[in-house]
Design a protein around this motif. Sequence first.
Motif, PDB file in Angstrom:
ATOM      1  N   ASP A 164     -17.942  13.268  -5.531  1.00  0.00           N
ATOM      2  CA  ASP A 164     -18.588  14.286  -6.369  1.00  0.00           C
ATOM      3  C   ASP A 164     -18.844  15.583  -5.598  1.00  0.00           C
ATOM      4  O   ASP A 164     -19.059  15.568  -4.376  1.00  0.00           O
ATOM      5  CB  ASP A 164     -19.929  13.765  -6.932  1.00  0.00           C
ATOM      6  N   THR A 165     -18.840  16.690  -6.363  1.00  0.00           N
ATOM      7  CA  THR A 165     -19.173  17.993  -5.765  1.00  0.00           C
ATOM      8  C   THR A 165     -20.691  18.187  -5.858  1.00  0.00           C
ATOM      9  O   THR A 165     -21.386  17.445  -6.558  1.00  0.00           O
ATOM     10  CB  THR A 165     -18.494  19.128  -6.550  1.00  0.00           C
ATOM     11  N   LEU A 172     -29.276  13.746  -1.478  1.00  0.00           N
ATOM     12  CA  LEU A 172     -27.941  13.286  -1.886  1.00  0.00           C
ATOM     13  C   LEU A 172     -26.878  14.276  -1.420  1.00  0.00           C
ATOM     14  O   LEU A 172     -25.823  13.885  -0.897  1.00  0.00           O
ATOM     15  CB  LEU A 172     -27.883  13.134  -3.410  1.00  0.00           C
ATOM     16  N   ILE A 173     -27.163  15.568  -1.608  1.00  0.00           N
ATOM     17  CA  ILE A 173     -26.190  16.590  -1.188  1.00  0.00           C
ATOM     18  C   ILE A 173     -25.992  16.515   0.331  1.00  0.00           C
ATOM     19  O   ILE A 173     -24.868  16.537   0.841  1.00  0.00           O
ATOM     20  CB  ILE A 173     -26.666  17.986  -1.645  1.00  0.00           C
ATOM     21  N   ASP A 174     -27.107  16.341   1.015  1.00  0.00           N
ATOM     22  CA  ASP A 174     -27.059  16.278   2.462  1.00  0.00           C
ATOM     23  C   ASP A 174     -26.204  15.105   2.967  1.00  0.00           C
ATOM     24  O   ASP A 174     -25.408  15.240   3.900  1.00  0.00           O
ATOM     25  CB  ASP A 174     -28.520  16.119   2.930  1.00  0.00           C
ATOM     26  N   LYS A 175     -26.344  13.933   2.316  1.00  0.00           N
ATOM     27  CA  LYS A 175     -25.638  12.737   2.806  1.00  0.00           C
ATOM     28  C   LYS A 175     -24.251  12.570   2.190  1.00  0.00           C
ATOM     29  O   LYS A 175     -23.341  12.069   2.844  1.00  0.00           O
ATOM     30  CB  LYS A 175     -26.455  11.464   2.475  1.00  0.00           C
ATOM     31  N   ILE A 176     -24.096  12.936   0.922  1.00  0.00           N
ATOM     32  CA  ILE A 176     -22.826  12.609   0.234  1.00  0.00           C
ATOM     33  C   ILE A 176     -21.779  13.723   0.358  1.00  0.00           C
ATOM     34  O   ILE A 176     -20.580  13.421   0.469  1.00  0.00           O
ATOM     35  CB  ILE A 176     -23.085  12.253  -1.259  1.00  0.00           C
ATOM     36  N   SER A 222     -17.773  13.470   0.815  1.00  0.00           N
ATOM     37  CA  SER A 222     -16.898  13.933  -0.268  1.00  0.00           C
ATOM     38  C   SER A 222     -15.838  14.919   0.257  1.00  0.00           C
ATOM     39  O   SER A 222     -14.649  14.819  -0.074  1.00  0.00           O
ATOM     40  CB  SER A 222     -17.797  14.567  -1.336  1.00  0.00           C
ATOM     41  N   VAL A 223     -16.283  15.849   1.111  1.00  0.00           N
ATOM     42  CA  VAL A 223     -15.357  16.851   1.663  1.00  0.00           C
ATOM     43  C   VAL A 223     -14.283  16.150   2.503  1.00  0.00           C
ATOM     44  O   VAL A 223     -13.087  16.445   2.412  1.00  0.00           O
ATOM     45  CB  VAL A 223     -16.147  17.893   2.511  1.00  0.00           C
ATOM     46  N   GLU A 224     -14.726  15.185   3.304  1.00  0.00           N
ATOM     47  CA  GLU A 224     -13.789  14.471   4.181  1.00  0.00           C
ATOM     48  C   GLU A 224     -12.789  13.627   3.362  1.00  0.00           C
ATOM     49  O   GLU A 224     -11.607  13.581   3.688  1.00  0.00           O
ATOM     50  CB  GLU A 224     -14.610  13.592   5.147  1.00  0.00           C
ATOM     51  N   ILE A 225     -13.283  13.009   2.282  1.00  0.00           N
ATOM     52  CA  ILE A 225     -12.369  12.205   1.438  1.00  0.00           C
ATOM     53  C   ILE A 225     -11.265  13.119   0.895  1.00  0.00           C
ATOM     54  O   ILE A 225     -10.077  12.797   0.954  1.00  0.00           O
ATOM     55  CB  ILE A 225     -13.107  11.510   0.266  1.00  0.00           C
ATOM     56  N   ARG A 226     -11.671  14.278   0.362  1.00  0.00           N
ATOM     57  CA  ARG A 226     -10.669  15.198  -0.210  1.00  0.00           C
ATOM     58  C   ARG A 226      -9.631  15.595   0.843  1.00  0.00           C
ATOM     59  O   ARG A 226      -8.443  15.673   0.570  1.00  0.00           O
ATOM     60  CB  ARG A 226     -11.339  16.470  -0.726  1.00  0.00           C
ATOM     61  N   LYS A 227     -10.106  15.841   2.059  1.00  0.00           N
ATOM     62  CA  LYS A 227      -9.188  16.241   3.134  1.00  0.00           C
ATOM     63  C   LYS A 227      -8.199  15.089   3.423  1.00  0.00           C
ATOM     64  O   LYS A 227      -6.992  15.292   3.491  1.00  0.00           O
ATOM     65  CB  LYS A 227     -10.023  16.567   4.388  1.00  0.00           C
ATOM     66  N   LEU A 228      -8.754  13.890   3.532  1.00  0.00           N
ATOM     67  CA  LEU A 228      -7.904  12.735   3.866  1.00  0.00           C
ATOM     68  C   LEU A 228      -6.896  12.416   2.764  1.00  0.00           C
ATOM     69  O   LEU A 228      -5.792  11.947   3.050  1.00  0.00           O
ATOM     70  CB  LEU A 228      -8.784  11.508   4.127  1.00  0.00           C
ATOM     71  N   LEU A 229      -7.280  12.675   1.518  1.00  0.00           N
ATOM     72  CA  LEU A 229      -6.361  12.360   0.417  1.00  0.00           C
ATOM     73  C   LEU A 229      -5.080  13.190   0.473  1.00  0.00           C
ATOM     74  O   LEU A 229      -4.059  12.806  -0.087  1.00  0.00           O
ATOM     75  CB  LEU A 229      -7.061  12.527  -0.937  1.00  0.00           C
ATOM     76  N   ILE A 243     -25.966  17.679  -8.717  1.00  0.00           N
ATOM     77  CA  ILE A 243     -27.136  18.349  -9.321  1.00  0.00           C
ATOM     78  C   ILE A 243     -27.237  17.970 -10.799  1.00  0.00           C
ATOM     79  O   ILE A 243     -28.291  17.557 -11.289  1.00  0.00           O
ATOM     80  CB  ILE A 243     -27.027  19.891  -9.150  1.00  0.00           C
ATOM     81  N   ASN A 244     -26.119  18.049 -11.491  1.00  0.00           N
ATOM     82  CA  ASN A 244     -26.094  17.770 -12.928  1.00  0.00           C
ATOM     83  C   ASN A 244     -26.447  16.304 -13.235  1.00  0.00           C
ATOM     84  O   ASN A 244     -27.237  16.018 -14.137  1.00  0.00           O
ATOM     85  CB  ASN A 244     -24.686  18.117 -13.447  1.00  0.00           C
ATOM     86  N   LYS A 245     -25.881  15.387 -12.455  1.00  0.00           N
ATOM     87  CA  LYS A 245     -26.115  13.965 -12.732  1.00  0.00           C
ATOM     88  C   LYS A 245     -27.571  13.578 -12.493  1.00  0.00           C
ATOM     89  O   LYS A 245     -28.141  12.793 -13.243  1.00  0.00           O
ATOM     90  CB  LYS A 245     -25.176  13.094 -11.884  1.00  0.00           C
ATOM     91  N   ILE A 246     -28.173  14.135 -11.444  1.00  0.00           N
ATOM     92  CA  ILE A 246     -29.582  13.782 -11.174  1.00  0.00           C
ATOM     93  C   ILE A 246     -30.483  14.446 -12.222  1.00  0.00           C
ATOM     94  O   ILE A 246     -31.439  13.830 -12.697  1.00  0.00           O
ATOM     95  CB  ILE A 246     -29.991  14.150  -9.723  1.00  0.00           C
ATOM     96  N   LYS A 247     -30.130  15.649 -12.630  1.00  0.00           N
ATOM     97  CA  LYS A 247     -30.903  16.314 -13.684  1.00  0.00           C
ATOM     98  C   LYS A 247     -30.896  15.445 -14.945  1.00  0.00           C
ATOM     99  O   LYS A 247     -31.909  15.265 -15.604  1.00  0.00           O
ATOM    100  CB  LYS A 247     -30.269  17.688 -13.975  1.00  0.00           C
TER     101      LYS A 247
END
Length: 333
Positions: A214-215, A284-288, A292-299, A220-224
């Motif tokens: 997730d971005t 969540l933003i801090d940890k995930i 998320s950024v690394e997964i996109r790079k690896l893909l 932000i949207n999902k927790i809201k």
Amino acid sequence: MKKKIFSGVQPTGNLHLGNYLGAIKNFVELNNENENDCIFCVVDLHAITVNQDPRELNNNIRGTVASFLASGIDPEKSIIFNQSQVSAHSEAAWILSCVARMGWLNRMTQFKEKAGKDKEKASIGLYSYPVLMAADILLYDSTHVPVGDDQKQHLELCRDIAQKFNNDFKIDNFFKIPEPLIQKEFSRIMSLKDGSKKMSKSEVSDLSRINLTDTKDQIINKIKKAKTDPLPMPSTIEELNKRPEAKNLICIYSSLANIKLEESIKKFSGKNFSEFKEILTDILIDKIIPISVEIRKLLDEKNYLDKILLEGSRKAENIASKKIKKIHEIVGF
Ligand code: AQP
């Protein structure tokens, strides 16, 4: 004692916060303890117990490896491979299915939940899935299996199968009896939309889960939009236990912050959910997001991911082929 760790994750979609907090976070810690031998398997044979689009399955296999790596599993220290590439898994599953009893499998609650009302139309694979899981674990003489709380019953079945095989063929200790490693707290993360349902990849609504891909805006949207109740934040564990959605969100916060549940309750007692949700979103933003950024790079590095799977399956094959050979001799083939 040196621990032999085995665990699997199904490539059935994007990995989510439940997979991360219930299992993968634990995998990373075990991978970092130098004395352990760890095997983390992408269990693609398990995935096909329900319909899969072949192309999506193929992408999800790589996606699962990317999630492992981005979460911090080191392929130099741990074996990472996909189950279908080591034929001993399917072979051992057949032999063990002749040891396991129907009565044992009939008790498995996950089958009842996944098959739902239409049991007759469920695949035989979905029913016998826990036997394949036992084969996965026992082929590697695994001593410890880190899983989320939902897999506890399957682990007990694996222990029963191992014991019955050892007794039937009168070979003490041939199959090691594995111990589950289930986190004491936060071992079952629930849906953001319904605190009584497990967070799951196959749930139709994407708003029910935080995906590891997730971005920031999606988080932000999902927790809201995450379900809460009209009361202020609870002040005691007793109160929390009666409010499933509040409990789930506080558990997620505690697990990410690495603090006890009591401490989180004290910190947010009497506050409004909106205030708590902002702090939860930040952590969540801090940890995930780094994951998320690394997964996109690896893909984008398909060849690299395929190389890890290939090397991993060679190492796994080397161990599993010896064990299956001994199993053949024991049963009289
Ligand atoms: N909600 C959860 N909370 C804690 N742990 C969880 N796990 C799964 N969901 C939660 C743990 O993650 C590991 C990998 O699970 P899996 O993908 O192999 O299978 P699953 O349990 O069936 O996960 P899903 O997301 O519910 O997948 P689908 O929807 O495809 O069935 C396991 O250790 C599991 O305990």
